[in-house]
Write an enzyme that holds these catalytic residues in place. Structure first.
Site, short mmCIF file in Angstrom:
data_model
loop_
_atom_site.label_atom_id
_atom_site.label_comp_id
_atom_site.label_asym_id
_atom_site.label_seq_id
_atom_site.Cartn_x
_atom_site.Cartn_y
_atom_site.Cartn_z
N GLY A 10 0.58 -1.30 -0.38
CA GLY A 10 -0.78 0.54 -0.14
C GLY A 10 0.77 1.29 0.02
O GLY A 10 2.17 1.09 0.61
N ASP A 31 0.29 -8.96 1.74
CA ASP A 31 -0.58 -8.24 1.34
C ASP A 31 -1.52 -8.49 1.10
O ASP A 31 -1.66 -9.68 -0.36
CB ASP A 31 0.16 -7.54 0.23
CG ASP A 31 -1.29 -6.23 0.16
OD1 ASP A 31 -2.24 -5.21 -0.60
OD2 ASP A 31 -0.01 -4.46 0.68
N SER A 124 -4.36 6.61 14.02
CA SER A 124 -4.63 7.73 12.69
C SER A 124 -4.97 8.83 13.70
O SER A 124 -5.49 8.78 15.54
CB SER A 124 -5.94 7.24 11.97
OG SER A 124 -5.83 7.85 12.19
N TYR A 148 -14.23 3.73 10.94
CA TYR A 148 -12.99 3.53 10.25
C TYR A 148 -11.99 4.01 11.91
O TYR A 148 -11.33 3.25 12.27
CB TYR A 148 -12.76 4.13 9.73
CG TYR A 148 -10.64 4.52 8.84
CD1 TYR A 148 -10.27 3.77 9.11
CD2 TYR A 148 -10.71 5.76 9.45
CE1 TYR A 148 -8.39 3.60 8.67
CE2 TYR A 148 -9.11 5.94 9.38
CZ TYR A 148 -8.73 5.00 9.59
OH TYR A 148 -6.81 5.48 9.00
N LYS A 152 -9.73 2.27 14.78
CA LYS A 152 -8.44 2.24 15.20
C LYS A 152 -7.94 2.74 16.91
O LYS A 152 -7.31 2.05 17.92
CB LYS A 152 -8.07 3.65 15.07
CG LYS A 152 -7.49 3.64 13.03
CD LYS A 152 -6.92 2.87 12.83
CE LYS A 152 -5.84 2.54 10.91
NZ LYS A 152 -5.04 1.29 11.13
N LEU A 199 -7.83 15.66 0.20
CA LEU A 199 -7.84 16.48 -1.14
C LEU A 199 -6.62 16.39 -1.53
O LEU A 199 -6.65 16.91 -3.00
CB LEU A 199 -7.21 17.80 0.33
CG LEU A 199 -6.25 19.23 -0.38
CD1 LEU A 199 -7.76 19.49 -1.41
CD2 LEU A 199 -6.28 19.68 0.55
#
Ligand code: NAD
Ligand code: UFG
Length: 337
Positions: A10, A31, A124, A148, A152, A199
């Site tokens: 990734g 993976d 995160s 999500y 985490k 973004l």
């Protein structure tokens, strides 16, 4: 030293594998290619002149994990594998809970079975929810606003319980801020399928003429120019943060959470203007309504990472914008030929 890297094909995983190989670690990747391409392995080999061992398969699969652990003796594991799209997690929460939680639970069970108790986990900044104070320090309250993020936070809690139950475990919880950019070779980077949510990938698609313009989600926030402010970190700096965390888990025990960011906040408009300046390209945009769930500002206090890992970011916003565009330009050239 031999390291297992789950999700090593990734975006962040591939950059980390490059840094590991360059530091002479032996690398084994698992993976399932659910969000990556096998070709990344050739790019890793071109950059490093070394070949990671690759198993195509699912980290949820106990039999695969046992096979990999019986064929190799690992000093540590870096666990990137998981789903990461906030919006999709709201639509498909069960898929997110199953993949992110089961992969981590099964991995830890097999690590325990084979006596490998050193783990670096991809958490995160989303675990800080809507921060009440800035910059964000590791002790600030944790909460989440989407499935999500909840996966985490749940995993962080599971790993804390695991560490309390057995003091041989050594675990680093790395809370990433906003990784962007790509390897300077232009051979690996980020190129999500479909319409991007984040973004920088969106700006890139506009730059390539694949999307007509960028929607800037709100210009009425209480920030320097009214647009959202984030802590963008170059993915290669982030990858090097993993090497620092690996050194820490190899040389200590216990569990610790660390912010990986730059400590600087840039607005959406600042990012767009920097991208335009360094790449000599215009990014048409329009101001659109705020996106649900967005916070005005989010940036890290990185002093704990400096103290605990002896790591800090080095690359500036201009380099992030240049490298991100360079990767896509190289990719486009190679597919046009
Ligand atoms: P990515 O989607 O590019 O990489 C994840 C890799 O894991 C992919 O190659 C995918 O094929 C693989 N994968 C997913 N589930 C798997 C499974 N069950 N078994 C085997 N492989 C599996 O994402 P990324 O941006 O490189 O993120 C890596 C990690 O960092 C993720 O856990 C993500 O949640 C976390 N993270 C990412 C960001 C970000 O902005 N990119 C921010 C904070 C945290
Ligand atoms: N933005 C736009 N237009 C777009 C996309 C984004 O204006 O098309 C704005 C957002 O409103 C925000 C900023 O750009 O102000 C950054 O948005 P991203 O979607 O790129 O990143 P987020 O900070 O919203 O979230 C990302 C990851 C999360 C992670 C979080 C913190 O998507 O998974 O960083 O690490 F939790």
């Amino acid at each position: 030293m031999k390291v297992l890297v789950t999700g090593g094909c990734g975006y962040i995983g591939s950059h980390t594998v490059v840094e590991l190989l360059q530091e002479d670690y032996e690398v084994v990747i698992i993976d399932n290619l659910s969000n990556s391409l096998k070709e990344v392995l050739t790019s890793i080999e071109t950059i490093t002149k070394k070949k990671p061992i690759f198993y195509e398969g699912d980290v949820v699969d106990f039999s695969l994990l046992r096979k990999v652990f019986s064929e190799h003796s690992f000093d540590a594991v870096i666990h990137f594998a998981g789903y990461k799209a906030v919006g999709e997690s709201v639509q498909k929460p069960l898929m997110y809970y199953r993949n992110n939680l089961e992969s981590t639970l099964h991995l830890c069970e097999v690590m325990k079975e084979f006596g490998c108790k050193r783990l670096v986990f991809s958490s995160s900044a989303t675990v800080y929810g809507s921060p009440k104070k800035l910059p964000i320090t590791e002790e600030m309250p944790l909460s989440t606003t989407n499935p999500y993020g909840t996966t985490k936070l749940m995993i962080e809690n599971i790993l804390r319980d695991l560490s309390s139950s057995d003091n041989e475990w050594s675990i680093a919880l790395l809370r990433y801020f906003n990784p962007i950019g790509a390897h300077s070779s232009g051979l690996i980077g980020e190129n999500p399928k479909g319409i991007p949510n984040n973004l920088m990938p969106y700006i890139i698609k506009v730059a390539m003429g694949e999307l007509p313009q960028l929607d800037i989600f709100g210009n009425d926030y209480n920030t320097k120019d009214g647009t959202g402010v984030r802590d963008y970190i170059h993915v290669v700096d982030l990858a090097q943060g993993h090497i620092a965390a690996l050194n820490k888990v190899i040389n200590s025990t216990g569990i610790d959470a660390c912010n990986l960011g730059t400590g600087k906040g840039y607005s959406v408009l600042e990012l767009v203007q920097t991208f335009e300046k360094v790449n000599h390209i215009k990014i048409p945009y329009q101001i659109a309504p705020r996106r649900a769930g967005d916070v005005a500002e989010c940036y890290a206090d990185c002093s704990y990472a400096k103290k605990q890992l002896d790591w800090s970011s080095k690359k500036d916003l201009e380099t992030m914008c240049r490298d991100a565009y360079h990767y896509i330009s190289v990719l486009k050239k190679s597919t046009d030929i």
